[in-house]
Design a protein around this motif. Structure first.
Motif, PDB file in Angstrom:
ATOM      1  N   ASP A 202      64.793  -7.633 -10.873  1.00  0.00           N
ATOM      2  CA  ASP A 202      63.481  -7.065 -10.547  1.00  0.00           C
ATOM      3  C   ASP A 202      63.624  -5.528 -10.898  1.00  0.00           C
ATOM      4  O   ASP A 202      63.601  -4.514  -9.990  1.00  0.00           O
ATOM      5  CB  ASP A 202      62.889  -7.127  -9.187  1.00  0.00           C
ATOM      6  N   LEU A 203      63.383  -4.947 -12.159  1.00  0.00           N
ATOM      7  CA  LEU A 203      63.334  -3.618 -12.446  1.00  0.00           C
ATOM      8  C   LEU A 203      62.402  -2.686 -11.874  1.00  0.00           C
ATOM      9  O   LEU A 203      62.813  -1.715 -11.119  1.00  0.00           O
ATOM     10  CB  LEU A 203      63.366  -3.570 -14.027  1.00  0.00           C
ATOM     11  N   ASP A 204      61.214  -3.161 -11.787  1.00  0.00           N
ATOM     12  CA  ASP A 204      60.048  -2.303 -11.117  1.00  0.00           C
ATOM     13  C   ASP A 204      60.293  -2.164  -9.888  1.00  0.00           C
ATOM     14  O   ASP A 204      60.260  -1.162  -9.080  1.00  0.00           O
ATOM     15  CB  ASP A 204      58.902  -2.858 -11.561  1.00  0.00           C
ATOM     16  N   GLY A 205      60.650  -3.390  -9.114  1.00  0.00           N
ATOM     17  CA  GLY A 205      61.032  -3.242  -7.637  1.00  0.00           C
ATOM     18  C   GLY A 205      62.217  -2.319  -7.309  1.00  0.00           C
ATOM     19  O   GLY A 205      62.110  -1.664  -6.226  1.00  0.00           O
ATOM     20  N   SER A 207      63.463   0.027  -9.087  1.00  0.00           N
ATOM     21  CA  SER A 207      63.028   1.483  -9.265  1.00  0.00           C
ATOM     22  C   SER A 207      62.373   1.869  -8.294  1.00  0.00           C
ATOM     23  O   SER A 207      62.675   3.272  -7.846  1.00  0.00           O
ATOM     24  CB  SER A 207      62.284   1.367 -10.650  1.00  0.00           C
ATOM     25  N   ALA A 208      61.231   1.353  -7.835  1.00  0.00           N
ATOM     26  CA  ALA A 208      60.508   1.898  -6.633  1.00  0.00           C
ATOM     27  C   ALA A 208      61.395   1.867  -5.365  1.00  0.00           C
ATOM     28  O   ALA A 208      61.289   3.124  -4.621  1.00  0.00           O
ATOM     29  CB  ALA A 208      59.233   0.980  -6.306  1.00  0.00           C
ATOM     30  N   HIS A 209      62.283   0.944  -5.228  1.00  0.00           N
ATOM     31  CA  HIS A 209      63.154   1.351  -4.257  1.00  0.00           C
ATOM     32  C   HIS A 209      64.042   2.407  -4.026  1.00  0.00           C
ATOM     33  O   HIS A 209      64.231   3.076  -3.087  1.00  0.00           O
ATOM     34  CB  HIS A 209      63.950  -0.027  -3.748  1.00  0.00           C
ATOM     35  N   SER A 226      67.243   9.126 -13.874  1.00  0.00           N
ATOM     36  CA  SER A 226      66.031   8.530 -13.184  1.00  0.00           C
ATOM     37  C   SER A 226      66.079   7.332 -12.446  1.00  0.00           C
ATOM     38  O   SER A 226      67.101   6.617 -12.755  1.00  0.00           O
ATOM     39  CB  SER A 226      64.833   8.381 -14.250  1.00  0.00           C
ATOM     40  N   SER A 228      64.412   4.614 -12.621  1.00  0.00           N
ATOM     41  CA  SER A 228      64.533   3.377 -13.532  1.00  0.00           C
ATOM     42  C   SER A 228      65.847   3.289 -14.311  1.00  0.00           C
ATOM     43  O   SER A 228      66.488   2.245 -14.516  1.00  0.00           O
ATOM     44  CB  SER A 228      63.444   3.596 -14.497  1.00  0.00           C
ATOM     45  N   ALA A 231      68.547   1.966 -11.807  1.00  0.00           N
ATOM     46  CA  ALA A 231      67.974   0.669 -11.545  1.00  0.00           C
ATOM     47  C   ALA A 231      68.518  -0.551 -12.791  1.00  0.00           C
ATOM     48  O   ALA A 231      69.160  -1.529 -12.625  1.00  0.00           O
ATOM     49  CB  ALA A 231      66.618   0.468 -11.372  1.00  0.00           C
ATOM     50  N   ARG A 232      68.258   0.118 -13.997  1.00  0.00           N
ATOM     51  CA  ARG A 232      68.444  -0.714 -15.138  1.00  0.00           C
ATOM     52  C   ARG A 232      70.038  -0.784 -15.210  1.00  0.00           C
ATOM     53  O   ARG A 232      70.580  -1.860 -15.554  1.00  0.00           O
ATOM     54  CB  ARG A 232      67.870   0.017 -16.591  1.00  0.00           C
TER      55      ARG A 232
END
Length: 373
Positions: A202-205, A207-209, A226, A228, A231-232
């Motif tokens: 879950d890349l978006d989740g 990144s937000a975390h 960043s 993101s 996370a990536r």
């Protein structure tokens, strides 16, 4: 800077002219970013950095390939075009001085890859034969394209193929990557919520975390990677850890890396390996065989040219052929080169321009000439 050119310099310039090259001179002071971005970790640690009045990071030229390519792009010259150079470069070395002469040819824009590769090797061999008459020259040849074709045929995911390709040319890095591939390390350092998001991809989740955590601790994304990007990378690492090569595939990879044969028998050795492992190497093998025939047509002594499947050169911009030339029983190479088809695009060329080239270490050649007297 020393002004004393090597004694062989005039003869090299005559050879370059006879081989239809355009002699160029490039500035000693170069923008540092292209080297820091593309020239590999070994060179990154050894260049001499400075700063302009405007704050731009500059360096003394550590090699010629990138500056020659930058000048070609800036001049908007047509291709194919062959550039030659002879001058000083500046970088820290484990042995020898930090200022030394190099000469070489950069062959840009020729789309007949096998022929251009063979010509580059023949040019390097001719230069060394001129400088060291009577010396036996041994050539070690590798091929990044063949290596990457094997990785793809084995079904490795993109992340693993990229890691192994980056390690090609460094025995220590390649061995470490293979060890991880054989026994992927466990990751027990991630917290429960992060681990769940990573495993779920879950890349978006994620990144937000991460962004929320950075905000709570007062960290600014502008000071580093960043959320993101972080996370990536975490997800990519998890994907790498989730892959374990089968015993058969791992054995095939080890068998491939152990191939070390005379060039004239290398195409057959690769065909036999591929057939035995049930792999298709496709166009990579066809191009390899065409290059071997083109090298033979130049009349180079076949017995002194070896293909080593594990051989690469630790510069990030090489994409296909890689080679080194040394005198028989010599401890250090006198020439090195290879193909770099992506380099000019990365440096700003608007259209892809294939390239292949080599450089020679003139101080090492002079040392060999001295021992021959």
């Amino acid at each position: 800077m020393t002004s004393r050119y090597p004694a062989i310099a005039a003869d090299i310039a005559s050879l370059f002219a006879a081989r239809n090259t355009h002699a160029v001179e490039v500035a000693v002071l170069q923008p540092a970013d292209p080297f820091l971005d593309m020239a590999g970790e070994d060179l990154r640690r050894r260049i001499f950095l400075t700063e302009s009045e405007t704050g731009k990071t500059l360096c003394l030229r550590p090699e010629f390939t990138i500056p020659v390519c930058l000048d070609h792009i800036a001049s908007q010259a047509g291709t194919p075009r062959r550039y030659s150079y002879l001058g000083e470069v500046f970088r820290q070395r484990r042995e020898g001085g930090n200022e030394f002469f190099q000469a070489g040819i950069e062959d840009l824009g020729d789309r007949d890859t096998p022929q251009a590769d063979a010509r580059s090797l023949a040019d390097a061999h001719a230069l060394l034969s001129l400088a060291l008459p009577g010396k036996t020259l041994n050539v070690t040849l590798g091929d990044q394209t063949i290596f990457e074709a094997v990785l793809a045929a084995l079904g490795l995911p993109r992340g693993w193929r990229m890691r192994l390709a980056r390690a090609f040319g460094s025995a220590a890095m390649l061995e470490a990557a293979l060890a991880d591939l054989a026994n992927p390390p466990r990751n027990g350092q991630l917290s429960g919520p992060v681990a769940a998001l990573v495993l779920g991809g879950d890349l978006d989740g994620l990144s937000a975390h991460i962004a929320g955590g950075m905000e709570e601790t007062g960290l600014s994304a502008s000071t580093g990677r960043s959320p993101s990007d972080i996370a990536r990378r975490l997800i990519e690492k998890a994907e790498l850890r989730s892959v374990r090569l089968s015993n058969e595939a791992f054995s095939a990879l080890r068998t491939f890396l152990a191939i070390d044969v005379p060039l004239d028998s290398a195409p057959q050795a690769l065909e036999s390996f591929a057939a035995g492992a049930g792999l298709s190497l496709g166009a990579a093998l066809d191009n390899f065989a065409a290059r071997a025939k083109a090298i033979e047509a130049h009349g180079l002594p076949a017995a002194t040219i070896h293909y080593d499947a594990a051989f690469g050169r630790p510069l990030d911009y090489y994409t296909g052929l890689v080679f080194e030339v040394a005198v028989e029983n010599g401890e250090r190479p006198l020439a090195g080169g290879g193909r770099y088809d992506r380099l000019l695009t990365l440096l700003g060329a608007k259209t892809p321009i294939p390239g292949v080239g080599f450089s020679v270490w003139l101080d090492r050649i002079e040392a060999q000439r001295g021992t021959a007297k």
